[in-house]
Design an enzyme around this catalytic site. Structure first.
Site, PDB file in Angstrom:
ATOM      1  N   GLY A 102      84.701  37.043 145.290  1.00 28.91           N
ATOM      2  CA  GLY A 102      84.768  37.727 146.574  1.00 28.91           C
ATOM      3  C   GLY A 102      83.404  37.876 147.234  1.00 28.91           C
ATOM      4  O   GLY A 102      82.459  37.182 146.892  1.00 28.91           O
ATOM      5  N   HIS A 162      81.172  29.814 149.876  1.00 23.72           N
ATOM      6  CA  HIS A 162      82.566  29.823 149.407  1.00 23.72           C
ATOM      7  C   HIS A 162      83.474  29.112 150.412  1.00 23.72           C
ATOM      8  O   HIS A 162      84.370  28.350 150.039  1.00 23.72           O
ATOM      9  CB  HIS A 162      83.084  31.267 149.295  1.00 23.72           C
ATOM     10  CG  HIS A 162      82.371  32.118 148.292  1.00 23.72           C
ATOM     11  ND1 HIS A 162      81.630  33.218 148.656  1.00 23.72           N
ATOM     12  CD2 HIS A 162      82.312  32.049 146.945  1.00 23.72           C
ATOM     13  CE1 HIS A 162      81.144  33.799 147.564  1.00 23.72           C
ATOM     14  NE2 HIS A 162      81.529  33.107 146.513  1.00 23.72           N
TER      15      HIS A 162
END
Ligand code: PAF
Length: 281
Positions: free
Chosen positions: A31, A37
């Site tokens: 996260g 990402h």
């Protein structure tokens, strides 16, 4: 975008994808998603019919004195980003879903996990290998995507997939950098303004390393000393390691021989950052 919290639900969705003839691309994350990402999500979308992302801050890969508690958690913001990028499924388990009371099985990656970052983070790569193996069994992807920034992690995971016969293609994607060269990392959020200004010194050191390589310098101790001088000229930087290694077994080299990877771990203030640059023939 479907959000799954249990292993059973994630496995059921993956089975539906597979039964429908879809290939699954998987992006495991902890996260606090950044462009690094999201570049993996983008690539997975290009190469697969369905993309699953996991968000799980894995307690098993943090040492007792490390930043598990303070690790950034921005789940709502992450979900918005993933939905905008077109992820099909997000797996967000709680810790006791992944590690129910009494769980004791861990994957031991051996000596490869004790080199480089493993020297100052004992057990870290066993924790990574354990959670990644579990996630592979839960998501059942065809391809899984990892960033080159965590170079040792990519080596450990490729070895893990090979040796435990996971029928999954491990895809390594380029490091995404800020405009000043700092490699994107969720831990960059820990840096105060002065530290943020100092942090690109890691990339400066890699670039200096490249200039030595380009000009044919062969003696590794000379290169490492010069890079240590450069890093030590930044008052907020404390070197953990500077190493030139061969890219499979991560053995240190003494004379430059390609392929090789220049790997750095440096604390900027209290924040430990890593970066690397690969050199090929
Ligand atoms: O690179 C990371 O964020 C983590 O190490 C990973 C691969 C998601 C495993 O927890």
């Amino acid at each position: 975008m479907q959000i799954l919290k249990t292993i059973k639900d994630m496995q059921a969705l993956s089975r539906t994808f597979i039964a429908g003839g879809k290939t699954i691309g998987f992006v495991p994350t902890m996260g606090a998603l950044h462009e690094g990402h999201l570049s993996l999500v983008k690539r997975s979308k290009r190469e697969n019919n369905a993309t699953a992302v996991s968000i799980f801050v894995n307690p098993a890969q943090f040492g007792p004195k490390e930043d598990f508690r303070q690790y950034p958690r921005y789940i709502e913001r992450d979900l918005v980003k993933l939905s905008l990028f077109g992820a099909d499924a997000v797996f967000i388990p709680e810790a006791d879903e992944m590690y129910p009371q009494g769980s004791s099985t861990i994957i031991n990656v051996g000596n490869i996990g004790e080199k480089l970052c493993g020297a100052s983070r004992p057990g870290h790569f066993n924790g990574v290998a354990t959670v990644v193996s579990k996630l592979f069994n839960i998501v059942m992807p065809h391809k899984a995507y990892f960033g080159q920034k965590d170079f040792q992690q990519t080596v450990v995971i490729k070895k893990l997939a090979r040796e435990l016969n996971f029928d999954i293609e491990i895809m390594i994607c380029p490091t995404i950098r800020e405009a000043d060269g700092l490699a994107m990392s969720s831990r960059n959020m820990y840096l105060n303004p002065a530290e943020r200004k100092a942090a690109p010194v890691l990339y400066d050191a890699l670039k200096r390393g490249k200039s030595f390589m380009d000009s044919g310098v062969k003696e590794v101790s000379f290169i490492i000393e010069a890079l240590a001088d450069l890093l030590n000229s930044e008052p907020l930087a404390t070197i953990d390691y500077i190493e030139l290694v061969e890219p499979e077994g991560l053995e240190k080299i003494e004379m430059v021989k390609l392929p090789t990877v220049l790997c750095l771990a440096v604390k900027i203030g209290a924040t430990r950052l890593i970066d690397n640059m690969a050199f090929t023939p």
